[in-house]
Design a protein around this motif. Structure first.
Motif, short mmCIF file in Angstrom:
data_model
loop_
_atom_site.label_atom_id
_atom_site.label_comp_id
_atom_site.label_asym_id
_atom_site.label_seq_id
_atom_site.Cartn_x
_atom_site.Cartn_y
_atom_site.Cartn_z
N ARG A 135 -3.51 4.06 2.41
CA ARG A 135 -3.87 3.00 3.34
C ARG A 135 -2.89 1.85 3.18
NH1 ARG A 135 -9.30 -0.72 4.08
NH2 ARG A 135 -8.48 -1.72 2.20
N TYR A 155 -4.72 -2.76 9.07
CA TYR A 155 -4.66 -1.59 8.19
C TYR A 155 -4.13 -0.38 8.94
CZ TYR A 155 -7.90 -4.54 5.59
OH TYR A 155 -8.49 -5.59 4.94
N SER A 178 -6.51 -0.37 12.33
CA SER A 178 -7.64 -1.29 12.54
C SER A 178 -7.20 -2.68 12.07
CB SER A 178 -8.86 -0.82 11.76
OG SER A 178 -8.59 -0.79 10.37
N SER A 233 -3.70 10.98 1.16
CA SER A 233 -3.95 9.82 2.01
C SER A 233 -3.42 8.54 1.37
CB SER A 233 -5.46 9.64 2.24
OG SER A 233 -6.01 10.75 2.91
N GLY A 276 0.78 -1.22 0.00
CA GLY A 276 0.00 0.00 0.00
C GLY A 276 0.81 1.28 0.00
N ASN A 306 -3.98 9.84 6.82
CA ASN A 306 -4.59 11.04 6.22
C ASN A 306 -3.73 12.25 6.53
OD1 ASN A 306 -6.84 9.45 5.42
ND2 ASN A 306 -7.79 9.76 7.41
N PHE A 342 -3.77 9.40 11.64
CA PHE A 342 -3.68 7.99 11.26
C PHE A 342 -4.67 7.18 12.09
CE2 PHE A 342 1.10 7.85 9.83
CZ PHE A 342 0.86 8.94 9.01
N GLN A 388 -4.65 3.51 8.08
CA GLN A 388 -5.17 4.60 7.26
C GLN A 388 -4.42 5.87 7.62
OE1 GLN A 388 -7.58 4.57 4.76
NE2 GLN A 388 -6.93 6.69 4.45
N SER A 436 -1.53 -1.95 4.27
CA SER A 436 -2.05 -3.24 4.73
C SER A 436 -0.91 -4.11 5.22
CB SER A 436 -2.79 -3.96 3.60
OG SER A 436 -3.90 -3.23 3.16
#
Length: 121
Positions: A19, A80, A71, A17, A8, A84, A68, A82, A21
């Protein structure tokens, strides 16, 4: 034994952004907390975020808190990150790691090879 593979990463403009993995090779990963760390050129590996075994507890470094989100989906053995509102100082190789206990120190049991994130100004 837990094998981890990150993906990713890429090149993104500041404010954008991504994401990331982290996929584990087996269901054994469900017995571990998973963390993300990053290492920039000439710097030590630093803690970014971590999530507990069941995803009910998380930790973040101050530098990414609010931008960030970590999850996990234990059904597919994936964690993950994420990211931003990315900043140039977020540029680094991002590694995920597995540890028995949710923590911010670097002494994790297993590590992935990493994925490069580059944020252009």
């Amino acid at each position: 034994q837990v094998q981890l593979v990150e993906s990713g990463g890429g090149l993104v403009q500041a404010g954008g952004s991504l994401r990331l993995s982290c996929v584990a090779s087996s269901d054994a990963s469900r017995d571990y907390a998973i963390g993300w760390f990053r290492q920039g050129p000439g710097t030590e590996r630093e803690f970014v975020a971590a999530v507990s075994r069941f995803g009910d507890n998380t930790k973040y470094s101050d530098s990414v808190k609010g931008r960030f989100a970590i999850s996990r989906n234990n059904a597919n053995n994936t964690v993950y990150l994420q990211m931003n509102a990315l900043k140039p100082e977020d540029t680094a190789v991002y590694h995920c790691g597995a540890t028995r206990w949710l923590r911010t120190g670097r002494d994790y049991d297993y590590w992935g090879q990493g994925t490069q994130v580059t944020v252009a100004s």
